[in-house]
Scaffold this motif. Structure first.
Motif, PDB file in Angstrom:
ATOM      1  N   ASN A 181      -4.330  20.355  -9.213  1.00  0.00           N
ATOM      2  CA  ASN A 181      -4.265  20.048  -7.786  1.00  0.00           C
ATOM      3  C   ASN A 181      -5.531  20.369  -7.004  1.00  0.00           C
ATOM      4  OD1 ASN A 181      -1.622  18.987  -7.613  1.00  0.00           O
ATOM      5  ND2 ASN A 181      -0.819  21.035  -7.892  1.00  0.00           N
ATOM      6  N   PHE A 182      -6.345  21.335  -7.464  1.00  0.00           N
ATOM      7  CA  PHE A 182      -7.492  21.759  -6.688  1.00  0.00           C
ATOM      8  C   PHE A 182      -8.842  21.468  -7.343  1.00  0.00           C
ATOM      9  CE2 PHE A 182      -4.090  24.229  -4.894  1.00  0.00           C
ATOM     10  CZ  PHE A 182      -4.395  24.287  -3.550  1.00  0.00           C
ATOM     11  N   ILE A 183      -8.888  21.320  -8.676  1.00  0.00           N
ATOM     12  CA  ILE A 183     -10.164  21.178  -9.375  1.00  0.00           C
ATOM     13  C   ILE A 183     -10.388  19.770  -9.907  1.00  0.00           C
ATOM     14  CG2 ILE A 183     -11.515  22.029 -11.329  1.00  0.00           C
ATOM     15  CD1 ILE A 183     -10.076  24.734 -10.945  1.00  0.00           C
ATOM     16  N   LYS A 184      -9.365  19.150 -10.463  1.00  0.00           N
ATOM     17  CA  LYS A 184      -9.505  17.850 -11.121  1.00  0.00           C
ATOM     18  C   LYS A 184      -9.599  16.727 -10.087  1.00  0.00           C
ATOM     19  CE  LYS A 184      -7.367  14.884 -14.528  1.00  0.00           C
ATOM     20  NZ  LYS A 184      -6.494  13.813 -14.182  1.00  0.00           N
TER      21      LYS A 184
ATOM     22  N   PRO B 100      -5.605  16.144  -5.270  1.00  0.00           N
ATOM     23  CA  PRO B 100      -4.371  16.054  -4.480  1.00  0.00           C
ATOM     24  C   PRO B 100      -4.324  17.062  -3.333  1.00  0.00           C
ATOM     25  CG  PRO B 100      -3.855  15.922  -6.800  1.00  0.00           C
ATOM     26  CD  PRO B 100      -5.312  16.256  -6.708  1.00  0.00           C
ATOM     27  N   ALA B 101      -4.922  18.222  -3.513  1.00  0.00           N
ATOM     28  CA  ALA B 101      -4.945  19.210  -2.427  1.00  0.00           C
ATOM     29  C   ALA B 101      -5.788  18.713  -1.254  1.00  0.00           C
ATOM     30  CB  ALA B 101      -5.472  20.539  -2.949  1.00  0.00           C
ATOM     31  N   MET B 102      -6.886  18.056  -1.564  1.00  0.00           N
ATOM     32  CA  MET B 102      -7.715  17.497  -0.497  1.00  0.00           C
ATOM     33  C   MET B 102      -7.004  16.329   0.189  1.00  0.00           C
ATOM     34  SD  MET B 102     -11.352  17.701  -2.492  1.00  0.00           S
ATOM     35  CE  MET B 102     -12.336  16.837  -1.306  1.00  0.00           C
ATOM     36  N   ALA B 103      -6.278  15.525  -0.574  1.00  0.00           N
ATOM     37  CA  ALA B 103      -5.533  14.398  -0.001  1.00  0.00           C
ATOM     38  C   ALA B 103      -4.407  14.881   0.900  1.00  0.00           C
ATOM     39  CB  ALA B 103      -4.976  13.524  -1.117  1.00  0.00           C
ATOM     40  N   ALA B 104      -3.819  16.024   0.567  1.00  0.00           N
ATOM     41  CA  ALA B 104      -2.733  16.576   1.378  1.00  0.00           C
ATOM     42  C   ALA B 104      -3.242  17.487   2.486  1.00  0.00           C
ATOM     43  CB  ALA B 104      -1.775  17.354   0.484  1.00  0.00           C
ATOM     44  N   CYS B 105      -4.553  17.571   2.646  1.00  0.00           N
ATOM     45  CA  CYS B 105      -5.200  18.421   3.666  1.00  0.00           C
ATOM     46  C   CYS B 105      -4.874  19.905   3.480  1.00  0.00           C
ATOM     47  CB  CYS B 105      -4.837  17.957   5.076  1.00  0.00           C
ATOM     48  SG  CYS B 105      -5.409  16.294   5.447  1.00  0.00           S
ATOM     49  N   VAL B 106      -4.690  20.326   2.247  1.00  0.00           N
ATOM     50  CA  VAL B 106      -4.478  21.738   1.945  1.00  0.00           C
ATOM     51  C   VAL B 106      -5.822  22.420   1.736  1.00  0.00           C
ATOM     52  CG1 VAL B 106      -3.472  23.347   0.262  1.00  0.00           C
ATOM     53  CG2 VAL B 106      -2.219  21.301   0.921  1.00  0.00           C
ATOM     54  N   SER B 107      -6.770  21.698   1.157  1.00  0.00           N
ATOM     55  CA  SER B 107      -8.104  22.219   0.896  1.00  0.00           C
ATOM     56  C   SER B 107      -9.129  21.206   1.391  1.00  0.00           C
ATOM     57  CB  SER B 107      -8.294  22.461  -0.601  1.00  0.00           C
ATOM     58  OG  SER B 107      -9.603  22.883  -0.871  1.00  0.00           O
ATOM     59  N   LYS B 108     -10.218  21.715   1.971  1.00  0.00           N
ATOM     60  CA  LYS B 108     -11.258  20.810   2.467  1.00  0.00           C
ATOM     61  C   LYS B 108     -12.368  20.604   1.445  1.00  0.00           C
ATOM     62  CE  LYS B 108     -10.460  21.901   7.281  1.00  0.00           C
ATOM     63  NZ  LYS B 108     -11.009  22.450   8.522  1.00  0.00           N
ATOM     64  N   THR B 109     -12.451  21.502   0.452  1.00  0.00           N
ATOM     65  CA  THR B 109     -13.534  21.422  -0.522  1.00  0.00           C
ATOM     66  C   THR B 109     -12.985  21.298  -1.932  1.00  0.00           C
ATOM     67  OG1 THR B 109     -13.625  23.821  -0.754  1.00  0.00           O
ATOM     68  CG2 THR B 109     -15.050  22.829   0.910  1.00  0.00           C
TER      69      THR B 109
END
Length: 83
Positions: free
Chosen positions: A34-37, A46-55
């Motif tokens: 979810n955060f690296i791939k 997916p984390a960036m798409a869900a606005c959970v992580s910006k980077t």
């Protein structure tokens, strides 16, 4: 995730003796997925798409976060003398 489930089943049946090790491996895989791939269809994680992580995270970031929450090793106690 289907391929990963087969892999986890193989590893836990053949090598891992502890349920906790399996739980930790699933947690690490979930964070990586979810955060690296980078996903081809999303062109981001997916984390960036869900606005959970910006980077975009790296494996070094993950290791730093794991080290930050890991319990610090304490002082070892005295050894028991064999009778």
């Amino acid at each position: 995730m289907r391929v990963a489930n087969r892999r986890f089943t193989h590893l836990t049946n053949a090598f891992s003796k502890k349920f906790d090790n399996h739980v930790h491996m699933v947690a690490i895989y979930t964070v990586w997925y979810n955060f690296i791939k980078m996903h081809k269809t999303l062109k981001m994680t997916p984390a960036m798409a869900a606005c959970v992580s910006k980077t975009l995270w790296s494996m070094e970031d993950l290791c730093e976060k794991m080290d930050a929450v890991a319990p610090k090793p304490g002082k070892r106690g005295p050894y028991k003398k064999r009778g």
